[in-house]
Design an enzyme around this catalytic site. Structure first.
Site, PDB file in Angstrom:
ATOM      1  CG  ASP A 201     -29.033  77.934   3.953  1.00  0.00           C
ATOM      2  OD1 ASP A 201     -28.580  77.907   5.118  1.00  0.00           O
ATOM      3  OD2 ASP A 201     -28.646  77.162   3.056  1.00  0.00           O
TER       4      ASP A 201
ATOM      5  NE  ARG B 124     -23.500  79.995  -4.759  1.00  0.00           N
ATOM      6  CZ  ARG B 124     -23.699  78.748  -4.381  1.00  0.00           C
ATOM      7  NH1 ARG B 124     -24.642  78.484  -3.494  1.00  0.00           N
ATOM      8  NH2 ARG B 124     -22.986  77.759  -4.884  1.00  0.00           N
TER       9      ARG B 124
ATOM     10  CB  SER C  39     -37.078  79.686 -15.826  1.00  0.00           C
ATOM     11  OG  SER C  39     -38.004  79.333 -16.823  1.00  0.00           O
ATOM     12  NE  ARG C  40     -31.129  81.252 -18.607  1.00  0.00           N
ATOM     13  CZ  ARG C  40     -30.026  80.702 -19.111  1.00  0.00           C
ATOM     14  NH1 ARG C  40     -29.111  81.476 -19.673  1.00  0.00           N
ATOM     15  NH2 ARG C  40     -29.839  79.404 -19.046  1.00  0.00           N
ATOM     16  CB  THR C  41     -36.960  80.011 -22.011  1.00  0.00           C
ATOM     17  OG1 THR C  41     -36.289  78.841 -21.495  1.00  0.00           O
ATOM     18  CG2 THR C  41     -35.945  80.898 -22.712  1.00  0.00           C
TER      19      THR C  41
ATOM     20  N   GLY D 266     -35.076  74.667 -12.009  1.00  0.00           N
ATOM     21  CA  GLY D 266     -34.114  73.612 -12.311  1.00  0.00           C
ATOM     22  C   GLY D 266     -34.332  72.430 -11.391  1.00  0.00           C
ATOM     23  NE  ARG D 267     -29.381  68.141 -12.301  1.00  0.00           N
ATOM     24  CZ  ARG D 267     -28.486  68.839 -12.970  1.00  0.00           C
ATOM     25  NH1 ARG D 267     -28.200  70.073 -12.563  1.00  0.00           N
ATOM     26  NH2 ARG D 267     -27.876  68.355 -14.027  1.00  0.00           N
ATOM     27  CB  ILE D 268     -32.699  73.052  -6.250  1.00  0.00           C
ATOM     28  CG1 ILE D 268     -31.403  72.259  -6.040  1.00  0.00           C
ATOM     29  CG2 ILE D 268     -33.207  73.599  -4.921  1.00  0.00           C
ATOM     30  CD1 ILE D 268     -30.235  73.088  -5.527  1.00  0.00           C
TER      31      ILE D 268
ATOM     32  CD  GLU E   6     -23.193  82.685   2.529  1.00  0.00           C
ATOM     33  OE1 GLU E   6     -22.321  81.788   2.415  1.00  0.00           O
ATOM     34  OE2 GLU E   6     -24.346  82.564   2.083  1.00  0.00           O
TER      35      GLU E   6
ATOM     36  CG  HIS F  77     -24.344  78.629   2.464  1.00  0.00           C
ATOM     37  ND1 HIS F  77     -23.668  79.440   1.586  1.00  0.00           N
ATOM     38  CD2 HIS F  77     -24.896  77.648   1.695  1.00  0.00           C
ATOM     39  CE1 HIS F  77     -23.793  78.984   0.351  1.00  0.00           C
ATOM     40  NE2 HIS F  77     -24.539  77.884   0.401  1.00  0.00           N
TER      41      HIS F  77
ATOM     42  CB  ILE G 118     -32.406  77.628  -0.421  1.00  0.00           C
ATOM     43  CG1 ILE G 118     -33.515  77.433  -1.439  1.00  0.00           C
ATOM     44  CG2 ILE G 118     -33.008  77.580   0.978  1.00  0.00           C
ATOM     45  CD1 ILE G 118     -33.072  76.960  -2.770  1.00  0.00           C
TER      46      ILE G 118
END
Length: 319
Positions: free
Chosen positions: A256, A232, A174-176, A153-155, A261, A279, A230
Site C-alpha cells: 500500500d 511506510r 519490536s525494539r523490545t 503497536g496499535r495497528i 510515492e 496508499h 502498510i
C-alpha cells in the site's frame, strides 16, 4: 478565533478545510505558486500549520514562521515533521492516532487475502472471458498461515487480532519484547521472517526502521513467503524487493506504500504475484472525518489553553 492565522500545506477532507476556513484565517499553500510570496505577506500571522507525511513541516518552513506555536499532523506518522526543530523552538506537535487503526488493519487483511487468493487476477479472468475456456488455477489459503508482524503497536495489534480469526499463529518483532503479549517474540527481523509465512510491516518510520526489510530479511522469508507493507515505503529496500520478486526469491507482495510515492517501480506492473494500492490504508470516509475532528480538537485545545488531545512527546529519548 478567526484572527488566528493557520497554514494548510496538504490536501485534506473538504469538511476539515471548511471548518478551518470558518474558525481561522486560513492560508492554503496551494494558493501560492511561490512559497516566498506567501511568506513575505503572511509569515508573521501564521501560528499553526496543518500538514501530513507527503506535505510536511520541514526545518525551512518552521524557521520561516516566527510566531508558529503548533504543528498538527493529519495522520499518524510524523516523519514529515522536523521534530528536532520543533523541540528546539518549543513548538507543539500533534497527530491523529487510534482513529485510523481499524481501517489500516482491515486493509492489511484485505491485502493478504487478495494476494494469496489472487482476487485481482481472478476478477480479470472472469471479465476477459477466460473462465469459459477453463477453471482458474489453484491459489493459497490464508487460514492457518503463520503471520509475523514488524511493530506490535496499535495497528500491529489490530492486525494480529484479525489474523487470529483465521486461526493464524502470530509472532512479532519490536525494539523490545512486550511481556504482556501472548505472541511469540523474535529478537531480529531476520529470525521473524525465517519463522513466518506472511510478514507484515506495521512499525513507525524512524532512522532505525529505514530499510528494515532488506535482502537478508527477504531471503529469510523466501520463495514461499509473502510480504505485506502498510507502514511506510521506506521501510522496504524497494530495489531488493523488486529483484527478489522478479527472480522468484519471494512468493509475493501486497503493497500500500512505496519509497517514492506516487512513483512505483515499472517492473512490478507485469507481476501476477503482487498487489499494488495507492496508499489508501486510512482512506475511508469514517476515518478521515475522525482524523479531521482530532485536528480541530487539538487546535481548539491549544488556543484555549487546554491539554492537547493527542500530543507528540518531543523529549530527546523518544525522538
Amino acid at each position: 478565533m478567526g484572527s488566528i492565522g493557520l497554514l494548510l500545506v496538504c490536501k485534506v477532507l473538504p469538511y476539515l478545510e471548511q471548518e478551518l476556513d470558518y474558525h481561522y484565517t486560513l492560508f492554503r499553500m496551494s494558493d501560492y505558486p511561490q512559497m516566498a510570496q506567501l511568506l513575505s505577506h503572511h509569515a508573521a500571522s501564521i501560528r499553526a500549520v496543518v500538514c501530513n507525511t507527503r506535505a510536511g513541516a520541514d526545518a525551512k518552513l518552521i524557521e520561516a514562521l516566527p510566531n508558529l506555536e503548533i504543528v498538527l499532523n493529519y495522520g499518524v506518522g510524523v516523519d514529515g515533521v522536523d521534530l528536532n526543530k520543533c523541540r528546539e523552538k518549543g513548538i507543539r506537535v500533534t497527530n491523529t492516532p487510534d482513529v485510523l487503526t481499524d481501517s489500516v488493519a482491515d486493509l492489511a487483511i484485505g491485502l493478504i487475502l487478495t494476494l494469496l487468493r489472487r482476487i485481482c487476477e481472478c476478477d480479470r479472468y472472469v471479465r476477459s472471458g477466460q473462465w469459459k475456456k477453463g477453471e482458474y488455477k489453484l491459489t493459497s489459503k490464508f487460514s492457518g498461515k503463520t503471520v509475523g508482524i514488524v511493530g506490535l503497536g496499535r495497528i500491529g495489534l489490530a492486525i494480529a487480532k484479525r489474523a487470529e480469526g483465521f486461526n493464524c499463529p502470530i509472532c512479532y518483532y519490536s525494539r523490545t519484547e512486550k511481556p504482556e503479549s501472548k505472541y511469540k517474540y523474535y529478537p531480529s527481523v531476520v529470525e521473524l521472517a525465517s519463522n513466518c509465512d506472511i510478514l507484515v510491516v506495521a512499525c513507525s518510520l524512524t532512522e532505525e526502521t529505514y530499510h528494515i526489510i532488506n535482502r537478508k530479511v527477504i531471503d529469510a522469508l523466501g520463495p514461499s513467503g509473502f510480504l505485506i507493507n502498510i507502514g511506510r515505503g521506506k521501510h522496504v529496500d524497494e530495489a531488493e524487493l523488486v529483484s527478489a520478486l522478479v527472480e522468484g526469491r519471494l512468493g509475493g507482495a501486497g503493497l500500500d506504500v512505496f519509497e517514492n510515492e506516487p512513483h512505483v517501480p515499472q517492473e512490478l506492473f507485469g507481476l501476477e504475484n503482487v498487489v499494488l494500492l495507492p496508499h489508501v490504508g486510512p482512506g475511508t470516509v469514517e476515518t478521515r472525518i475522525a482524523m479531521a475532528d482530532l485536528v480541530l480538537g487539538n487546535l481548539e485545545a491549544h488556543f484555549h489553553g487546554k491539554p492537547l488531545l493527542t500530543p507528540i512527546c518531543l523529549t530527546s529519548d523518544v525522538v
